[in-house]
Design a protein around this motif. Structure first.
Motif, PDB file in Angstrom:
ATOM      1  N   LEU A  53     -49.809  17.392   8.149  1.00  0.00           N
ATOM      2  CA  LEU A  53     -50.329  17.979   9.389  1.00  0.00           C
ATOM      3  C   LEU A  53     -49.667  17.374  10.616  1.00  0.00           C
ATOM      4  O   LEU A  53     -49.667  17.985  11.692  1.00  0.00           O
ATOM      5  N   HIS A  54     -49.104  16.177  10.472  1.00  0.00           N
ATOM      6  CA  HIS A  54     -48.500  15.475  11.602  1.00  0.00           C
ATOM      7  C   HIS A  54     -46.982  15.522  11.579  1.00  0.00           C
ATOM      8  O   HIS A  54     -46.326  14.832  12.366  1.00  0.00           O
ATOM      9  N   LEU A  55     -46.423  16.344  10.693  1.00  0.00           N
ATOM     10  CA  LEU A  55     -44.970  16.454  10.564  1.00  0.00           C
ATOM     11  C   LEU A  55     -44.529  17.895  10.794  1.00  0.00           C
ATOM     12  O   LEU A  55     -45.348  18.818  10.741  1.00  0.00           O
ATOM     13  N   PRO A  56     -43.238  18.122  11.057  1.00  0.00           N
ATOM     14  CA  PRO A  56     -42.757  19.499  11.223  1.00  0.00           C
ATOM     15  C   PRO A  56     -42.999  20.333   9.969  1.00  0.00           C
ATOM     16  O   PRO A  56     -43.050  19.814   8.849  1.00  0.00           O
ATOM     17  N   GLY A  57     -43.131  21.638  10.166  1.00  0.00           N
ATOM     18  CA  GLY A  57     -43.383  22.533   9.046  1.00  0.00           C
ATOM     19  C   GLY A  57     -42.308  22.461   7.978  1.00  0.00           C
ATOM     20  O   GLY A  57     -42.581  22.672   6.789  1.00  0.00           O
ATOM     21  N   LEU A  58     -41.077  22.153   8.384  1.00  0.00           N
ATOM     22  CA  LEU A  58     -39.983  22.035   7.434  1.00  0.00           C
ATOM     23  C   LEU A  58     -40.288  20.990   6.355  1.00  0.00           C
ATOM     24  O   LEU A  58     -39.899  21.151   5.190  1.00  0.00           O
ATOM     25  N   ALA A  59     -40.998  19.937   6.754  1.00  0.00           N
ATOM     26  CA  ALA A  59     -41.341  18.883   5.786  1.00  0.00           C
ATOM     27  C   ALA A  59     -42.274  19.420   4.702  1.00  0.00           C
ATOM     28  O   ALA A  59     -42.161  19.049   3.527  1.00  0.00           O
ATOM     29  N   ALA A  60     -43.203  20.290   5.078  1.00  0.00           N
ATOM     30  CA  ALA A  60     -44.136  20.850   4.095  1.00  0.00           C
ATOM     31  C   ALA A  60     -43.393  21.703   3.069  1.00  0.00           C
ATOM     32  O   ALA A  60     -43.671  21.634   1.864  1.00  0.00           O
ATOM     33  N   THR A  61     -42.436  22.489   3.539  1.00  0.00           N
ATOM     34  CA  THR A  61     -41.643  23.303   2.621  1.00  0.00           C
ATOM     35  C   THR A  61     -40.826  22.429   1.689  1.00  0.00           C
ATOM     36  O   THR A  61     -40.692  22.725   0.487  1.00  0.00           O
ATOM     37  N   ALA A  62     -40.288  21.329   2.234  1.00  0.00           N
ATOM     38  CA  ALA A  62     -39.504  20.415   1.411  1.00  0.00           C
ATOM     39  C   ALA A  62     -40.372  19.764   0.329  1.00  0.00           C
ATOM     40  O   ALA A  62     -39.946  19.620  -0.823  1.00  0.00           O
ATOM     41  N   VAL A  63     -41.591  19.372   0.691  1.00  0.00           N
ATOM     42  CA  VAL A  63     -42.493  18.758  -0.287  1.00  0.00           C
ATOM     43  C   VAL A  63     -42.824  19.750  -1.402  1.00  0.00           C
ATOM     44  O   VAL A  63     -42.816  19.399  -2.588  1.00  0.00           O
ATOM     45  N   ALA A  64     -43.122  20.992  -1.034  1.00  0.00           N
ATOM     46  CA  ALA A  64     -43.431  22.011  -2.051  1.00  0.00           C
ATOM     47  C   ALA A  64     -42.249  22.201  -3.003  1.00  0.00           C
ATOM     48  O   ALA A  64     -42.430  22.295  -4.221  1.00  0.00           O
ATOM     49  N   ALA A  65     -41.036  22.242  -2.447  1.00  0.00           N
ATOM     50  CA  ALA A  65     -39.852  22.417  -3.290  1.00  0.00           C
ATOM     51  C   ALA A  65     -39.649  21.212  -4.208  1.00  0.00           C
ATOM     52  O   ALA A  65     -39.316  21.365  -5.392  1.00  0.00           O
ATOM     53  N   LEU A  66     -39.856  20.005  -3.685  1.00  0.00           N
ATOM     54  CA  LEU A  66     -39.684  18.803  -4.503  1.00  0.00           C
ATOM     55  C   LEU A  66     -40.695  18.758  -5.641  1.00  0.00           C
ATOM     56  O   LEU A  66     -40.367  18.373  -6.771  1.00  0.00           O
ATOM     57  N   VAL A  67     -41.937  19.130  -5.363  1.00  0.00           N
ATOM     58  CA  VAL A  67     -42.968  19.117  -6.401  1.00  0.00           C
ATOM     59  C   VAL A  67     -42.637  20.129  -7.498  1.00  0.00           C
ATOM     60  O   VAL A  67     -42.733  19.821  -8.694  1.00  0.00           O
ATOM     61  N   LEU A  68     -42.236  21.330  -7.097  1.00  0.00           N
ATOM     62  CA  LEU A  68     -41.853  22.336  -8.099  1.00  0.00           C
ATOM     63  C   LEU A  68     -40.621  21.882  -8.889  1.00  0.00           C
ATOM     64  O   LEU A  68     -40.531  22.105 -10.099  1.00  0.00           O
ATOM     65  N   GLY A  69     -39.696  21.208  -8.198  1.00  0.00           N
ATOM     66  CA  GLY A  69     -38.527  20.682  -8.882  1.00  0.00           C
ATOM     67  C   GLY A  69     -38.903  19.631  -9.918  1.00  0.00           C
ATOM     68  O   GLY A  69     -38.332  19.593 -11.015  1.00  0.00           O
ATOM     69  N   ALA A  70     -39.884  18.789  -9.583  1.00  0.00           N
ATOM     70  CA  ALA A  70     -40.337  17.774 -10.533  1.00  0.00           C
ATOM     71  C   ALA A  70     -40.966  18.420 -11.765  1.00  0.00           C
ATOM     72  O   ALA A  70     -40.761  17.962 -12.903  1.00  0.00           O
ATOM     73  N   VAL A  71     -41.736  19.501 -11.563  1.00  0.00           N
ATOM     74  CA  VAL A  71     -42.329  20.212 -12.701  1.00  0.00           C
ATOM     75  C   VAL A  71     -41.235  20.819 -13.574  1.00  0.00           C
ATOM     76  O   VAL A  71     -41.300  20.747 -14.816  1.00  0.00           O
ATOM     77  N   ALA A  72     -40.227  21.405 -12.939  1.00  0.00           N
ATOM     78  CA  ALA A  72     -39.128  22.007 -13.705  1.00  0.00           C
ATOM     79  C   ALA A  72     -38.383  20.957 -14.512  1.00  0.00           C
ATOM     80  O   ALA A  72     -38.018  21.184 -15.675  1.00  0.00           O
TER      81      ALA A  72
END
Length: 406
Positions: free
Chosen positions: A368-387
């Protein structure tokens, strides 16, 4: 799977050879590509404009109404798909059902942006025509067998709920939402309990004969339709945004996320759904369960697409809670549906999916305290870890066979 015997329409035996989706069915899916883009556009509008946007109320009310429209679209697609998976899709009667659903899907897609105001009646009429015409047409071409009574009961249910749809379209927004919600609840409940009608009985869904491979393929294709819609939204949004570094990074992360969503879906379970349906003691039951699971995943993909649009347009801004809920909630909802999908196919759930959902939830507060780009990056990293976890699990091991729970 094809049976071209003359005379009355009969269910296709489950033991008949595998049947691929017809060109008409694929053509039918194209209407839903358009309709899903309108769903995303409507939700984006609710999140970025209108009263209550600042405190998130518009996201709650608008999101609920958009979900209502998505459930209506899914109901038509699923009903049509089950029809072509139970009966010969090359018969003229079946093709007329598919074409009617295609036209209805396009009309509903056009009506979605103003479905709770100016185009409410257009949406409702298209929906009712598609739902009522399908069982009516099928009941007319069936012989004097029990199959006809199932279609009669379905026609009765959709005629009753159709009154709610049409009446709601003629009233104010609050009454419209109430009546349309009641209609969908009745329809989904009727389908779950075998279309019961007083005096006409009900059906046992587990005893229905279906072409399991065809049905599984159709679910996979609809998932690809929804996944393709995420790419379409990302591409169209980026072409409207300024070509600056932040926007380019947001687009790149959106593209990577869609690829990871595909990878997580297909990693074994997505490839052997047909095998699981055919192995199940009650194929129709697992087919219906897979329908609900794919609905959850498709809702997650729709939310993810909305998140793409929000972040590509505002990559470096701190985003409000409702926007963040969309960016992280879309992948989380997809993973929840994918976890259930894994259970349906293999009778187990990998820990990586639940851990990933918990990580996405825990990341919400700091993001909530970071740019929106960071949220997208976190979502991509989490999905990458699952893959990666899925790939490590499968590495060096023979392909896992489907083992649906009894």
């Amino acid at each position: 799977m094809v049976s071209r015997a003359a005379g009355h329409l009969e269910p296709v035996p489950a033991a008949t050879g595998p049947g691929r989706a017809t060109f008409l069915e694929l053509f039918f899916d194209l209407a839903y590509v358009f309709a899903l883009t309108r769903i995303s556009a409507r939700a984006f509008e609710d999140l970025t404009s209108g009263p209550g946007r600042e405190n998130g109320w518009a996201a709650v009310t608008g999101g609920g109404k958009t979900l209502l429209l998505l459930l209506a679209l899914w109901s038509i697609w699923q009903g049509t798909t089950w029809t072509t998976s139970r009966y010969d899709p090359y018969r003229i009667a079946l093709q007329s059902v598919v074409l009617t659903a295609l036209v209805a899907g396009m009309v509903m897609g056009v009506a979605i942006p103003q479905a709770f105001s100016q185009t409410a009646l257009m949406f409702a009429v298209a929906y009712v025509v598609a739902q009522v015409s399908r069982p009516v047409v099928l009941s007319m071409v069936f012989g004097p067998r029990p199959y006809r009574w199932l279609k009669v009961r379905m026609a009765v249910v959709f005629a009753v709920t159709g009154v709610l749809w049409i009446t709601g379209a003629l009233l104010g927004t609050d009454a419209q939402v109430l009546l349309w919600t009641a209609a969908l609840v009745l329809e989904y409940a009727a389908a779950w309990f075998g279309w019961p009608v007083p005096g006409l009985g009900r059906s046992t869904v587990s005893k229905w004969e279906i072409a399991g491979e065809h049905l599984a393929e159709r679910y996979q294709q609809f998932f690809l339709v929804a996944l393709g819609e995420t790419l379409l939204v990302a591409g169209l949004t980026y072409t409207k945004a300024p070509y600056k570094a932040g926007h380019a990074w947001a687009f790149s992360l959106a593209l990577a996320t869609s690829i990871l969503l595909w990878r997580v879906y297909v990693q074994r379970a997505g490839q052997v759904l047909a095998e699981a349906v055919m192995k199940a003691r009650r194929p129709a039951s697992i087919g219906r369960s897979a329908a609900n699971t794919h609905l959850v995943m498709v809702v997650g993909l729709a939310a993810t697409a909305i998140g793409y649009e929000l972040i590509i347009e505002h990559p470096l801004d701190r985003i409000p809670g409702p926007w963040l809920a969309t960016v992280l909630g879309g992948p989380a909802l997809f993973l929840a549906g994918r976890a259930r999908f894994e259970y349906e196919v293999f009778g187990r759930v990998s820990r990586a999916r639940w851990i990933a959902i918990l990580v996405l939830a825990a990341a919400a507060v700091p993001l909530l305290h970071l740019p929106g780009l960071a949220a997208t990056a976190v979502a991509a990293l989490v999905l990458g870890a699952v893959a990666v976890a899925d790939a490590r699990r499968a590495h060096g091991a023979p392909p896992e066979a489907a083992a649906p729970p009894s």
